[in-house]
Design a protein around this motif. Structure first.
Motif, PDB file in Angstrom:
ATOM      1  N   PRO A 160      56.085 -87.560  13.321  1.00 47.96           N
ATOM      2  CA  PRO A 160      54.938 -86.809  13.852  1.00 47.96           C
ATOM      3  C   PRO A 160      53.657 -86.958  13.019  1.00 47.96           C
ATOM      4  CG  PRO A 160      56.899 -85.424  13.805  1.00 47.96           C
ATOM      5  CD  PRO A 160      57.222 -86.685  13.058  1.00 47.96           C
ATOM      6  N   ASP A 161      53.775 -87.368  11.760  1.00 50.06           N
ATOM      7  CA  ASP A 161      52.582 -87.525  10.918  1.00 50.06           C
ATOM      8  C   ASP A 161      51.614 -88.541  11.508  1.00 50.06           C
ATOM      9  OD1 ASP A 161      53.784 -85.803   9.072  1.00 50.06           O
ATOM     10  OD2 ASP A 161      54.573 -87.458   7.861  1.00 50.06           O
ATOM     11  N   VAL A 162      52.139 -89.597  12.061  1.00 49.81           N
ATOM     12  CA  VAL A 162      51.310 -90.699  12.540  1.00 49.81           C
ATOM     13  C   VAL A 162      50.659 -90.394  13.885  1.00 49.81           C
ATOM     14  CG1 VAL A 162      51.281 -93.170  13.098  1.00 49.81           C
ATOM     15  CG2 VAL A 162      52.803 -92.317  11.301  1.00 49.81           C
ATOM     16  N   PHE A 163      51.356 -89.677  14.746  1.00 52.44           N
ATOM     17  CA  PHE A 163      50.903 -89.542  16.135  1.00 52.44           C
ATOM     18  C   PHE A 163      50.542 -88.127  16.567  1.00 52.44           C
ATOM     19  CE2 PHE A 163      53.958 -93.050  15.738  1.00 52.44           C
ATOM     20  CZ  PHE A 163      53.090 -94.100  15.992  1.00 52.44           C
ATOM     21  N   ARG A 164      50.228 -87.259  15.650  1.00 52.34           N
ATOM     22  CA  ARG A 164      49.922 -85.879  16.035  1.00 52.34           C
ATOM     23  C   ARG A 164      48.588 -85.822  16.780  1.00 52.34           C
ATOM     24  NH1 ARG A 164      50.118 -82.645  10.620  1.00 52.34           N
ATOM     25  NH2 ARG A 164      49.476 -80.914  11.899  1.00 52.34           N
ATOM     26  N   ASP A 165      48.503 -84.902  17.733  1.00 51.01           N
ATOM     27  CA  ASP A 165      47.295 -84.750  18.558  1.00 51.01           C
ATOM     28  C   ASP A 165      46.078 -84.373  17.735  1.00 51.01           C
ATOM     29  OD1 ASP A 165      48.814 -85.325  20.774  1.00 51.01           O
ATOM     30  OD2 ASP A 165      48.888 -83.275  21.521  1.00 51.01           O
ATOM     31  N   ASP A 166      46.274 -83.482  16.770  1.00 46.00           N
ATOM     32  CA  ASP A 166      45.157 -83.025  15.945  1.00 46.00           C
ATOM     33  C   ASP A 166      45.505 -83.242  14.471  1.00 46.00           C
ATOM     34  OD1 ASP A 166      43.035 -81.816  14.678  1.00 46.00           O
ATOM     35  OD2 ASP A 166      43.398 -79.812  15.497  1.00 46.00           O
ATOM     36  N   PRO A 167      44.921 -84.266  13.846  1.00 50.58           N
ATOM     37  CA  PRO A 167      45.259 -84.568  12.458  1.00 50.58           C
ATOM     38  C   PRO A 167      44.474 -83.766  11.423  1.00 50.58           C
ATOM     39  CG  PRO A 167      43.777 -86.223  13.290  1.00 50.58           C
ATOM     40  CD  PRO A 167      44.056 -85.283  14.435  1.00 50.58           C
ATOM     41  N   THR A 168      43.720 -82.768  11.864  1.00 49.01           N
ATOM     42  CA  THR A 168      42.865 -81.994  10.970  1.00 49.01           C
ATOM     43  C   THR A 168      43.623 -81.426   9.771  1.00 49.01           C
ATOM     44  OG1 THR A 168      41.494 -81.385  12.857  1.00 49.01           O
ATOM     45  CG2 THR A 168      41.221 -80.088  10.858  1.00 49.01           C
ATOM     46  N   ASP A 169      44.788 -80.842   9.990  1.00 50.73           N
ATOM     47  CA  ASP A 169      45.552 -80.199   8.916  1.00 50.73           C
ATOM     48  C   ASP A 169      46.687 -81.071   8.377  1.00 50.73           C
ATOM     49  OD1 ASP A 169      44.026 -77.847   8.923  1.00 50.73           O
ATOM     50  OD2 ASP A 169      45.173 -77.036  10.604  1.00 50.73           O
ATOM     51  N   LEU A 170      46.660 -82.367   8.660  1.00 45.99           N
ATOM     52  CA  LEU A 170      47.736 -83.244   8.224  1.00 45.99           C
ATOM     53  C   LEU A 170      47.926 -83.207   6.711  1.00 45.99           C
ATOM     54  CD1 LEU A 170      49.899 -85.339   8.938  1.00 45.99           C
ATOM     55  CD2 LEU A 170      48.128 -87.108   8.731  1.00 45.99           C
ATOM     56  N   ARG A 224      47.313 -80.863   4.480  1.00 46.87           N
ATOM     57  CA  ARG A 224      47.985 -79.622   4.060  1.00 46.87           C
ATOM     58  C   ARG A 224      49.434 -79.560   4.565  1.00 46.87           C
ATOM     59  NH1 ARG A 224      44.521 -76.525   1.500  1.00 46.87           N
ATOM     60  NH2 ARG A 224      42.343 -76.460   2.081  1.00 46.87           N
ATOM     61  N   ASP A 225      49.650 -79.978   5.811  1.00 50.10           N
ATOM     62  CA  ASP A 225      50.995 -79.899   6.374  1.00 50.10           C
ATOM     63  C   ASP A 225      51.979 -80.813   5.647  1.00 50.10           C
ATOM     64  OD1 ASP A 225      49.995 -78.067   8.169  1.00 50.10           O
ATOM     65  OD2 ASP A 225      49.914 -79.473   9.858  1.00 50.10           O
ATOM     66  N   VAL A 226      51.538 -82.022   5.287  1.00 47.24           N
ATOM     67  CA  VAL A 226      52.420 -82.942   4.562  1.00 47.24           C
ATOM     68  C   VAL A 226      52.772 -82.356   3.192  1.00 47.24           C
ATOM     69  CG1 VAL A 226      52.544 -85.202   3.433  1.00 47.24           C
ATOM     70  CG2 VAL A 226      51.712 -85.031   5.785  1.00 47.24           C
ATOM     71  N   LEU A 227      51.783 -81.821   2.492  1.00 43.52           N
ATOM     72  CA  LEU A 227      52.067 -81.225   1.179  1.00 43.52           C
ATOM     73  C   LEU A 227      52.939 -79.983   1.310  1.00 43.52           C
ATOM     74  CD1 LEU A 227      48.724 -81.586  -0.776  1.00 43.52           C
ATOM     75  CD2 LEU A 227      50.875 -82.808  -1.144  1.00 43.52           C
ATOM     76  N   ARG A 228      52.683 -79.168   2.307  1.00 39.99           N
ATOM     77  CA  ARG A 228      53.414 -77.903   2.491  1.00 39.99           C
ATOM     78  C   ARG A 228      54.915 -78.132   2.609  1.00 39.99           C
ATOM     79  NH1 ARG A 228      50.422 -75.788   6.563  1.00 39.99           N
ATOM     80  NH2 ARG A 228      49.002 -74.931   5.034  1.00 39.99           N
ATOM     81  N   ARG A 229      55.334 -79.227   3.206  1.00 38.78           N
ATOM     82  CA  ARG A 229      56.772 -79.463   3.414  1.00 38.78           C
ATOM     83  C   ARG A 229      57.464 -80.115   2.209  1.00 38.78           C
ATOM     84  NH1 ARG A 229      55.202 -84.039   7.351  1.00 38.78           N
ATOM     85  NH2 ARG A 229      55.577 -85.886   6.085  1.00 38.78           N
ATOM     86  N   GLN A 230      56.712 -80.414   1.156  1.00 45.85           N
ATOM     87  CA  GLN A 230      57.288 -81.067  -0.024  1.00 45.85           C
ATOM     88  C   GLN A 230      58.022 -80.040  -0.881  1.00 45.85           C
ATOM     89  OE1 GLN A 230      57.254 -84.375   0.042  1.00 45.85           O
ATOM     90  NE2 GLN A 230      56.059 -84.040   1.915  1.00 45.85           N
ATOM     91  N   PRO A 231      59.037 -80.500  -1.624  1.00 50.06           N
ATOM     92  CA  PRO A 231      59.781 -79.571  -2.479  1.00 50.06           C
ATOM     93  C   PRO A 231      58.995 -79.208  -3.736  1.00 50.06           C
ATOM     94  CG  PRO A 231      60.619 -81.806  -2.735  1.00 50.06           C
ATOM     95  CD  PRO A 231      59.583 -81.854  -1.642  1.00 50.06           C
ATOM     96  N   GLY A 232      59.336 -78.057  -4.284  1.00 47.06           N
ATOM     97  CA  GLY A 232      58.814 -77.644  -5.589  1.00 47.06           C
ATOM     98  C   GLY A 232      57.318 -77.403  -5.633  1.00 47.06           C
ATOM     99  N   GLU A 233      56.761 -77.684  -6.797  1.00 45.38           N
ATOM    100  CA  GLU A 233      55.359 -77.387  -7.064  1.00 45.38           C
ATOM    101  C   GLU A 233      54.384 -78.186  -6.201  1.00 45.38           C
ATOM    102  OE1 GLU A 233      54.279 -77.466 -11.181  1.00 45.38           O
ATOM    103  OE2 GLU A 233      56.058 -76.344 -11.767  1.00 45.38           O
ATOM    104  N   LEU A 234      54.798 -79.319  -5.705  1.00 45.60           N
ATOM    105  CA  LEU A 234      53.908 -80.132  -4.886  1.00 45.60           C
ATOM    106  C   LEU A 234      53.427 -79.364  -3.653  1.00 45.60           C
ATOM    107  CD1 LEU A 234      52.532 -82.832  -4.784  1.00 45.60           C
ATOM    108  CD2 LEU A 234      54.556 -83.792  -3.690  1.00 45.60           C
ATOM    109  N   ALA A 235      54.279 -78.519  -3.096  1.00 45.42           N
ATOM    110  CA  ALA A 235      53.898 -77.718  -1.931  1.00 45.42           C
ATOM    111  C   ALA A 235      52.762 -76.745  -2.260  1.00 45.42           C
ATOM    112  CB  ALA A 235      55.099 -76.956  -1.393  1.00 45.42           C
TER     113      ALA A 235
END
Length: 188
Positions: free
Chosen positions: A153-163, A165-176
């Motif tokens: 879904p990262d590549v083809f999302r309708d609205d990439p505005t929050d991509l 933040r969303d990619v970082l949010r799903r990472q484990p540990g402090e990266l999120a």
């Protein structure tokens, strides 16, 4: 990046707050090719106002929403690259080169009718991001990029505005935690 996270095609580069280059600030880059000569990728979260149908009419009906060109990076902006997602991994069309699993690059010189129907998502990028041998590794070491796994879904999302933040949010540990940083850290 840790030793357990190798730099390879199909991974994402997520710009860190230290990356101030306007070409890449707050971007998410999908790596398309990584080898000893360098790396090549496209920025996923920079849509342009230009409709694909205005510049590549035949492909206008095939691309995912929004049906616009994306600014893939600062290199060769007059050229275009396409990234697609196979609808069926056993039905690989002419002109498709696998990057990772069902994700691949689509040759825009291929007649549309040979590709249409075999992809469940496609995006076209004007230009790309490129790094010479060892350049990207140096940028990662200096803290300019986080290297994380991509999800379709990262590549083809309708609205990439929050991509970003969303990619970082799903990472484990402090990266999120970095997903909640303010645009201007001085305001924190």
């Amino acid at each position: 990046m840790t030793e357990a996270t190798p730099l390879r095609a199909g991974m994402l580069l997520v710009a860190t707050p230290e990356l101030l280059d306007p070409n890449f600030a707050d971007t998410v880059v999908l790596l398309l090719d990584v080898d000893d000569e360098g790396a090549l990728g496209v920025v996923l979260n920079r849509p342009t106002p230009v409709a694909v149908s205005e510049v590549l009419a035949a492909w206008g009906e095939v691309v995912a929403q929004p049906e616009v060109l994306f600014q893939g990076g600062p290199v060769s902006t007059e050229g275009a690259l396409a990234v697609g997602w196979l609808a069926d991994e056993d039905d690989v069309p002419v002109g498709f080169r696998e990057i990772a699993g069902r994700l691949g690059v689509v040759d825009l010189d291929t007649p549309v009718e040979l590709v249409d129907g075999s992809l469940s998502g496609m995006r076209i990028f004007a230009g790309y991001a490129g790094w010479g041998a060892e350049q990207l590794g140096g940028e990662i070491e200096e803290g300019s990029w986080y290297v994380v796994p991509a999800q379709p879904p990262d590549v083809f999302r309708d609205d990439p505005t929050d991509l970003w933040r969303d990619v970082l949010r799903r990472q484990p540990g402090e990266l999120a935690w970095h997903s909640t940083r303010p645009v201007d850290p001085q305001l924190n």
